[in-house]
Design an enzyme around this catalytic site. Structure first.
Site, PDB file in Angstrom:
ATOM      1  N   GLU A 128      -2.627   0.670 -10.349  1.00 11.78           N
ATOM      2  CA  GLU A 128      -1.303   0.654  -9.724  1.00 11.78           C
ATOM      3  C   GLU A 128      -0.284   1.423 -10.560  1.00 11.78           C
ATOM      4  O   GLU A 128       0.563   2.127 -10.026  1.00 11.78           O
ATOM      5  CB  GLU A 128      -0.827  -0.797  -9.570  1.00 11.78           C
ATOM      6  N   THR A 181       5.957   4.677  -3.019  1.00 10.14           N
ATOM      7  CA  THR A 181       6.597   3.693  -3.886  1.00 10.14           C
ATOM      8  C   THR A 181       7.498   4.383  -4.904  1.00 10.14           C
ATOM      9  O   THR A 181       8.621   3.938  -5.157  1.00 10.14           O
ATOM     10  CB  THR A 181       5.511   2.874  -4.619  1.00 10.14           C
TER      11      THR A 181
HETATM   12  P1  ADP Z   1       0.923   1.275  -0.943  1.00 10.91           P
HETATM   13  O1  ADP Z   1       2.030   0.250  -1.062  1.00 10.91           O
HETATM   14  O2  ADP Z   1       0.468   1.398   0.474  1.00 10.91           O
HETATM   15  O3  ADP Z   1      -0.165   1.044  -1.917  1.00 10.91           O
HETATM   16  P2  ADP Z   1       1.781   3.385  -2.724  1.00 10.91           P
HETATM   17  O4  ADP Z   1       2.830   4.448  -2.528  1.00 10.91           O
HETATM   18  O5  ADP Z   1       1.988   2.368  -3.793  1.00 10.91           O
HETATM   19  O6  ADP Z   1       1.593   2.684  -1.305  1.00 10.91           O
HETATM   20  O7  ADP Z   1       0.384   4.097  -2.993  1.00 10.91           O
HETATM   21  C1  ADP Z   1      -0.048   5.151  -2.195  1.00 10.91           C
HETATM   22  C2  ADP Z   1      -0.321   6.380  -3.064  1.00 10.91           C
HETATM   23  O8  ADP Z   1      -1.447   6.116  -3.906  1.00 10.91           O
HETATM   24  C3  ADP Z   1      -0.659   7.603  -2.240  1.00 10.91           C
HETATM   25  O9  ADP Z   1       0.029   8.698  -2.813  1.00 10.91           O
HETATM   26  C4  ADP Z   1      -2.156   7.795  -2.449  1.00 10.91           C
HETATM   27  O10 ADP Z   1      -2.546   9.143  -2.420  1.00 10.91           O
HETATM   28  C5  ADP Z   1      -2.407   7.198  -3.817  1.00 10.91           C
HETATM   29  N1  ADP Z   1      -3.770   6.667  -3.982  1.00 10.91           N
HETATM   30  C6  ADP Z   1      -4.681   7.021  -4.909  1.00 10.91           C
HETATM   31  N2  ADP Z   1      -5.816   6.345  -4.746  1.00 10.91           N
HETATM   32  C7  ADP Z   1      -5.632   5.517  -3.696  1.00 10.91           C
HETATM   33  C8  ADP Z   1      -6.460   4.582  -3.028  1.00 10.91           C
HETATM   34  N3  ADP Z   1      -7.719   4.355  -3.381  1.00 10.91           N
HETATM   35  N4  ADP Z   1      -5.914   3.905  -1.986  1.00 10.91           N
HETATM   36  C9  ADP Z   1      -4.646   4.132  -1.587  1.00 10.91           C
HETATM   37  N5  ADP Z   1      -3.823   5.018  -2.162  1.00 10.91           N
HETATM   38  C10 ADP Z   1      -4.313   5.713  -3.210  1.00 10.91           C
END
Ligand code: ADP
Length: 307
Positions: A128, A181
């Site tokens: 994260e 985020t």
């Molecule tokens: P969420 O709250 O849906 O997790 P975030 O903005 O925190 O949204 O995370 C999404 C970002 O993380 C995107 O830019 C995505 O490309 C990246 N990412 C990398 N690996 C993953 C994964 N396995 N699953 C989801 N998002 C990922």
């Protein structure tokens, strides 16, 4: 056992007054993953279905958290990860957390559980942190522990499991627009007025007490965010209308899920949650914006094995 299939749940972080510290787990929204023990050392992502995400282990949150755990061990074998993504990245319902949690939970099971839930949370937080540039456990915690959690502290990590009423349901609308985020964090104030801080911590204390005692009136009076929502809600089309319609239809409260664009509403009972769903759809179906909408019981178990 060399292979495990798991359901990694979606989660709602922040829960209005609990910015960065509170979260809950969803029941029927989540990703599936397969984790496999293989002879070749290291961590490899071998399949991703559903959304376009990086295969490099050090760029995908599932790989980053897996590497954090793998590097803490001295193993003469490795792991393959398959990700079947159902939660759209950037949805605000813990898409990245579901992946970060799935890999470490699956590896831990295949290794006969050398790590406890708090340690798994710490590994998953590394994934994260890669996305949001800071470590927080408000999606990871509920995905691993289930139910409602309060991330009381990140260092040292302290996750408190908050009891909640049996008949608590969530209605979640996910408008199909993406809010990263990192971008949503950029909108936040760096300083907070003391009067706002007082309201916010009174509400968070009230929410924890309301959940504990199952007092829906207290939960209702506490589900307000005077610090973050006024800024972030500007990124979400029709946020105020949705919130008002949900509360008018009987939701105990409504707010931004994670950093948005999803909006959660909490409701007493399934019937009420479905009425809230209908009220929200009546608004969103006229906007021309595509959306998904879910009604979910609060998932008290968290991540689970499917086979
Ligand atoms: P969420 O709250 O849906 O997790 P975030 O903005 O925190 O949204 O995370 C999404 C970002 O993380 C995107 O830019 C995505 O490309 C990246 N990412 C990398 N690996 C993953 C994964 N396995 N699953 C989801 N998002 C990922």
């Amino acid at each position: 056992m060399n292979e495990i299939k798991i359901f990694s749940p979606g989660t709602v972080a922040n829960v209005s007054c609990g910015f960065d510290v509170m979260g809950f787990c969803l029941d029927n929204v989540g990703d599936e993953m397969v984790i496999r023990k293989v002879d070749q050392k290291g961590i490899r992502i071998t399949k991703i279905e559903g959304f376009d995400l990086p295969y490099e282990a050090d760029k995908n949150v599932a790989g980053i958290s897996a590497l954090a755990m793998y590097n803490a061990l001295d193993l003469d074998f490795g792991f393959e990860i398959e990700i079947y993504k159902k939660i759209k990245p950037g949805s605000g319902i813990g898409s990245s957390a579901a992946s970060a949690v799935g890999s470490v939970f699956g590896m831990n099971e295949l290794l006969n559980r050398p790590f406890n839930k708090t340690q798994l949370t710490e590994f998953a937080m590394k994934g994260e942190a890669f996305i949001s540039k800071c470590e927080h456990a408000d999606n990871i915690g509920p995905a691993i522990f289930g139910g409602f959690i309060l991330a009381k502290s990140v260092s040292p990590l302290q996750i408190l499991e908050i009891p909640f009423p049996e008949d608590l349901y969530a209605t979640i609308i996910h408008p199909q627009i993406e809010i990263k985020t990192a971008d949503a964090r950029g909108l936040l104030p760096t300083e907070v007025a003391l009067q706002d801080a007082i309201k916010q911590w009174a509400n968070l204390g009230g929410l924890v007490h309301g959940l504990h005692s199952g007092d829906y009136e207290v939960i209702k009076s506490a589900l307000h965010d005077v610090i973050v929502e006024p800024h972030r809600s500007k990124l979400i089309p029709h946020f105020q209308e949705v919130k008002e319609a949900a509360i008018h239809a009987g939701a105990v409260g409504s707010g931004i899920s994670g950093s948005g664009p999803s909006i959660f509403s909490l409701c007493k009972g399934l019937e009420r949650a479905n009425e809230v769903k209908a009220a929200i759809e009546a608004i969103y179906s006229k906007t021309g914006i595509e959306y998904d909408i879910h009604v979910s019981k609060i998932n008290s178990k968290g991540i689970k094995i499917l086979n």
